[in-house]
Scaffold this motif. Structure first.
Motif, PDB file in Angstrom:
ATOM      1  N   LYS A  52       0.840  -1.199   0.000  1.00 43.73           N
ATOM      2  CA  LYS A  52       0.000   0.000   0.000  1.00 43.73           C
ATOM      3  C   LYS A  52       0.872   1.244   0.000  1.00 43.73           C
ATOM      4  CE  LYS A  52      -4.424  -0.762   2.159  1.00 43.73           C
ATOM      5  NZ  LYS A  52      -5.219  -0.496   3.353  1.00 43.73           N
ATOM      6  N   SER A  53       0.382   2.253  -0.687  1.00 43.22           N
ATOM      7  CA  SER A  53       1.055   3.546  -0.715  1.00 43.22           C
ATOM      8  C   SER A  53       0.207   4.561   0.038  1.00 43.22           C
ATOM      9  CB  SER A  53       1.255   4.022  -2.151  1.00 43.22           C
ATOM     10  OG  SER A  53       2.096   3.147  -2.852  1.00 43.22           O
ATOM     11  N   TYR A  54       0.703   5.766   0.098  1.00 46.51           N
ATOM     12  CA  TYR A  54      -0.025   6.843   0.762  1.00 46.51           C
ATOM     13  C   TYR A  54      -1.356   7.092   0.068  1.00 46.51           C
ATOM     14  CZ  TYR A  54      -1.165  11.541   2.368  1.00 46.51           C
ATOM     15  OH  TYR A  54      -1.815  12.622   2.881  1.00 46.51           O
ATOM     16  N   CYS A  55      -1.358   6.994  -1.238  1.00 51.87           N
ATOM     17  CA  CYS A  55      -2.549   7.256  -2.049  1.00 51.87           C
ATOM     18  C   CYS A  55      -2.858   6.021  -2.901  1.00 51.87           C
ATOM     19  CB  CYS A  55      -2.281   8.462  -2.948  1.00 51.87           C
ATOM     20  SG  CYS A  55      -3.555   8.778  -4.175  1.00 51.87           S
ATOM     21  N   PRO A  56      -4.126   5.621  -3.027  1.00 50.10           N
ATOM     22  CA  PRO A  56      -4.479   4.456  -3.854  1.00 50.10           C
ATOM     23  C   PRO A  56      -4.014   4.569  -5.306  1.00 50.10           C
ATOM     24  CG  PRO A  56      -6.343   5.059  -2.476  1.00 50.10           C
ATOM     25  CD  PRO A  56      -5.303   6.135  -2.311  1.00 50.10           C
ATOM     26  N   ILE A  57      -3.960   5.778  -5.833  1.00 52.70           N
ATOM     27  CA  ILE A  57      -3.461   5.958  -7.207  1.00 52.70           C
ATOM     28  C   ILE A  57      -2.002   5.519  -7.279  1.00 52.70           C
ATOM     29  CG2 ILE A  57      -2.886   7.655  -9.002  1.00 52.70           C
ATOM     30  CD1 ILE A  57      -5.364   9.260  -8.013  1.00 52.70           C
ATOM     31  N   ASP A  58      -1.221   5.896  -6.274  1.00 57.67           N
ATOM     32  CA  ASP A  58       0.186   5.491  -6.245  1.00 57.67           C
ATOM     33  C   ASP A  58       0.314   3.978  -6.110  1.00 57.67           C
ATOM     34  OD1 ASP A  58       1.082   8.110  -6.485  1.00 57.67           O
ATOM     35  OD2 ASP A  58       1.143   8.418  -4.317  1.00 57.67           O
ATOM     36  N   THR A  59      -0.546   3.351  -5.316  1.00 60.71           N
ATOM     37  CA  THR A  59      -0.524   1.894  -5.176  1.00 60.71           C
ATOM     38  C   THR A  59      -0.739   1.253  -6.537  1.00 60.71           C
ATOM     39  OG1 THR A  59      -1.396   2.043  -2.923  1.00 60.71           O
ATOM     40  CG2 THR A  59      -1.559  -0.093  -4.006  1.00 60.71           C
ATOM     41  N   PHE A  60      -1.751   1.725  -7.265  1.00 57.01           N
ATOM     42  CA  PHE A  60      -2.051   1.186  -8.594  1.00 57.01           C
ATOM     43  C   PHE A  60      -0.861   1.356  -9.535  1.00 57.01           C
ATOM     44  CE2 PHE A  60      -3.694   1.652 -12.930  1.00 57.01           C
ATOM     45  CZ  PHE A  60      -4.438   0.494 -13.058  1.00 57.01           C
ATOM     46  N   ILE A  61      -0.317   2.548  -9.576  1.00 57.95           N
ATOM     47  CA  ILE A  61       0.804   2.828 -10.475  1.00 57.95           C
ATOM     48  C   ILE A  61       2.027   2.000 -10.091  1.00 57.95           C
ATOM     49  CG2 ILE A  61       2.470   4.615 -11.167  1.00 57.95           C
ATOM     50  CD1 ILE A  61       0.047   6.576 -11.137  1.00 57.95           C
ATOM     51  N   ASN A  62       2.290   1.853  -8.801  1.00 55.68           N
ATOM     52  CA  ASN A  62       3.445   1.070  -8.367  1.00 55.68           C
ATOM     53  C   ASN A  62       3.335  -0.398  -8.778  1.00 55.68           C
ATOM     54  OD1 ASN A  62       4.851   3.219  -7.258  1.00 55.68           O
ATOM     55  ND2 ASN A  62       3.921   2.951  -5.243  1.00 55.68           N
ATOM     56  N   VAL A  63       2.120  -0.926  -8.831  1.00 55.45           N
ATOM     57  CA  VAL A  63       1.937  -2.319  -9.226  1.00 55.45           C
ATOM     58  C   VAL A  63       2.147  -2.493 -10.726  1.00 55.45           C
ATOM     59  CG1 VAL A  63       0.246  -4.194  -9.430  1.00 55.45           C
ATOM     60  CG2 VAL A  63       0.441  -2.931  -7.290  1.00 55.45           C
ATOM     61  N   ILE A  64       1.645  -1.572 -11.534  1.00 55.34           N
ATOM     62  CA  ILE A  64       1.729  -1.769 -12.984  1.00 55.34           C
ATOM     63  C   ILE A  64       2.934  -1.098 -13.639  1.00 55.34           C
ATOM     64  CG2 ILE A  64      -0.739  -2.129 -13.276  1.00 55.34           C
ATOM     65  CD1 ILE A  64      -0.692   0.776 -14.565  1.00 55.34           C
ATOM     66  N   LYS A  65       3.665  -0.276 -12.867  1.00 58.75           N
ATOM     67  CA  LYS A  65       4.835   0.343 -13.495  1.00 58.75           C
ATOM     68  C   LYS A  65       5.923  -0.712 -13.633  1.00 58.75           C
ATOM     69  CE  LYS A  65       7.368   2.149  -9.570  1.00 58.75           C
ATOM     70  NZ  LYS A  65       7.772   3.321  -8.834  1.00 58.75           N
ATOM     71  N   GLY A  66       6.725  -0.520 -14.587  1.00 62.05           N
ATOM     72  CA  GLY A  66       7.770  -1.485 -14.896  1.00 62.05           C
ATOM     73  C   GLY A  66       7.827  -1.646 -16.392  1.00 62.05           C
TER      74      GLY A  66
END
Length: 108
Positions: free
Chosen positions: A3-17
């Motif tokens: 989990k990140s501070y913001c759900p948008i960041d959580t989403f981006i962190n999972v799919i970035k790469g």
């Protein structure tokens, strides 16, 4: 998945790469063998593809099935969670096209 501070960041962190979103979009169209993914994603090394697939599997977006054959056959499929994020990735795809047009100056 963390989990990140913001759900948008959580989403981006999972799919970035390197090409993770593209891998998910390909698997949404149907199960793929590893060799098929290699042919579809020519701009990344096999080592990087393997790394991204492992991360997607750990995050619950992709299933990996090894068939007990000689030589072993490995097939990747999308999970329910992967299917759930498909509309968001499609929206990002459309947004990318929009930005590419603005970069090319074709929006004028």
């Amino acid at each position: 998945m963390k989990k990140s501070y913001c759900p948008i960041d959580t989403f981006i962190n999972v799919i970035k790469g390197k090409r993770k979103a593209t891998i998910i979009l390909h698997l949404f169209q149907g199960d793929k063998r590893y060799s098929e993914l290699v042919k579809l994603l020519t701009d990344i090394s096999e080592r990087m593809l393997t790394k991204q697939l492992k991360e997607l599997e750990l995050d619950g977006l992709v299933n990996r099935t090894v068939f007990p054959e000689v030589p072993p056959r490995v097939e990747y499929s999308i999970t329910e969670l992967g299917k759930d994020i498909h509309p968001f990735l499609k929206g990002m795809y459309k947004g990318g096209i929009m930005f590419e047009k603005s970069i090319d100056g074709s929006h004028l």
